[in-house]
Write a protein that holds these residues in place. Structure first.
Motif, PDB file in Angstrom:
ATOM      1  N   ARG A   1      -8.241   3.776  -9.994  1.00  0.00           N
ATOM      2  CA  ARG A   1      -6.782   3.743 -10.114  1.00  0.00           C
ATOM      3  C   ARG A   1      -6.256   5.125 -10.492  1.00  0.00           C
ATOM      4  NH1 ARG A   1      -6.366   0.092 -14.050  1.00  0.00           N
ATOM      5  NH2 ARG A   1      -6.844  -1.597 -12.631  1.00  0.00           N
ATOM      6  N   ASP A   2      -6.900   5.769 -11.454  1.00  0.00           N
ATOM      7  CA  ASP A   2      -6.484   7.119 -11.860  1.00  0.00           C
ATOM      8  C   ASP A   2      -6.591   8.114 -10.698  1.00  0.00           C
ATOM      9  OD1 ASP A   2      -6.007   6.163 -14.366  1.00  0.00           O
ATOM     10  OD2 ASP A   2      -7.869   6.932 -15.236  1.00  0.00           O
ATOM     11  N   TRP A   3      -7.680   8.028  -9.956  1.00  0.00           N
ATOM     12  CA  TRP A   3      -7.895   8.917  -8.818  1.00  0.00           C
ATOM     13  C   TRP A   3      -6.807   8.705  -7.774  1.00  0.00           C
ATOM     14  CZ3 TRP A   3      -9.071   7.980  -3.654  1.00  0.00           C
ATOM     15  CH2 TRP A   3      -9.407   9.116  -2.902  1.00  0.00           C
ATOM     16  N   LEU A   4      -6.508   7.416  -7.479  1.00  0.00           N
ATOM     17  CA  LEU A   4      -5.461   7.123  -6.512  1.00  0.00           C
ATOM     18  C   LEU A   4      -4.107   7.648  -6.970  1.00  0.00           C
ATOM     19  CD1 LEU A   4      -6.356   3.487  -5.385  1.00  0.00           C
ATOM     20  CD2 LEU A   4      -6.306   5.531  -3.963  1.00  0.00           C
ATOM     21  N   ASN A   5      -3.788   7.440  -8.230  1.00  0.00           N
ATOM     22  CA  ASN A   5      -2.515   7.951  -8.757  1.00  0.00           C
ATOM     23  C   ASN A   5      -2.438   9.462  -8.670  1.00  0.00           C
ATOM     24  OD1 ASN A   5      -1.486   5.440  -9.385  1.00  0.00           O
ATOM     25  ND2 ASN A   5      -2.311   5.457 -11.473  1.00  0.00           N
ATOM     26  N   ASN A   6      -3.522  10.149  -8.936  1.00  0.00           N
ATOM     27  CA  ASN A   6      -3.542  11.608  -8.866  1.00  0.00           C
ATOM     28  C   ASN A   6      -3.386  12.101  -7.427  1.00  0.00           C
ATOM     29  OD1 ASN A   6      -3.812  11.923 -11.621  1.00  0.00           O
ATOM     30  ND2 ASN A   6      -6.045  12.030 -11.543  1.00  0.00           N
ATOM     31  N   THR A   7      -4.021  11.421  -6.490  1.00  0.00           N
ATOM     32  CA  THR A   7      -3.908  11.854  -5.108  1.00  0.00           C
ATOM     33  C   THR A   7      -2.545  11.546  -4.514  1.00  0.00           C
ATOM     34  OG1 THR A   7      -5.002   9.812  -4.410  1.00  0.00           O
ATOM     35  CG2 THR A   7      -6.348  11.809  -4.527  1.00  0.00           C
ATOM     36  N   VAL A   8      -1.944  10.453  -4.939  1.00  0.00           N
ATOM     37  CA  VAL A   8      -0.600  10.101  -4.441  1.00  0.00           C
ATOM     38  C   VAL A   8       0.402  11.051  -5.068  1.00  0.00           C
ATOM     39  CG1 VAL A   8       1.219   8.358  -4.498  1.00  0.00           C
ATOM     40  CG2 VAL A   8      -1.132   7.705  -3.997  1.00  0.00           C
TER      41      VAL A   8
END
Length: 139
Positions: free
Chosen positions: A132-139
């Motif tokens: 989830r953190d990775w997705l938020n950072n990439t978005v």
């Protein structure tokens, strides 16, 4: 000569039982940390305690043999003395592991130590949060 051969046989039996006990301890240790069910965890911890008690009895016997004159006078081969020392150290290492496990289970949730600990997260939850953190950072 017969007495030393009998002692060697007895030492062999105890060393074999120590190795078997350590293997059982390891398998129970893994079960304790793999289970999520509190009742099962308590049962496995009781089994762990029972197994460590057995190992401690063997350790006492080993310490007696190490102190005995037959071992010190080299009536029994030197390899037995080293094997006894190694087995004692192995048991003591398992005792330390058990002490850690026991401390974790005895710590109350709202004590100073319990509140100071990091909250335990399920490995799946941890992976989810990292994703989830990775997705938020990439978005």
């Amino acid at each position: 000569m017969g007495a030393s051969r009998k002692l060697q046989g007895e030492i062999d039996r105890v060393l074999k039982k120590v190795q078997e006990g350590v293997d059982v301890f390891d398998s129970i240790w893994n079960k304790v940390y793999d289970t999520d069910n509190a009742n099962q965890k308590e049962k496995f911890e009781a089994d762990l305690k029972k197994e460590i008690k057995k190992l401690q009895r063997y350790r006492d016997q080993i310490k007696t043999w190490i102190q005995s004159s037959e071992i010190k006078d080299k009536k029994v081969s030197a390899s037995y003395e080293q094997a006894l020392m190694d087995a004692r150290k192995l048991i003591e290492r398992e005792m330390e592991r058990f002490k850690i496990c026991e401390k974790e289970t005895k710590t109350k949730a709202f004590s100073k130590e319990g509140l100071g600990q990091q909250p335990k997260t399920d490995p799946r939850e941890k992976a989810k949060s990292e994703t989830r953190d990775w997705l938020n950072n990439t978005v």
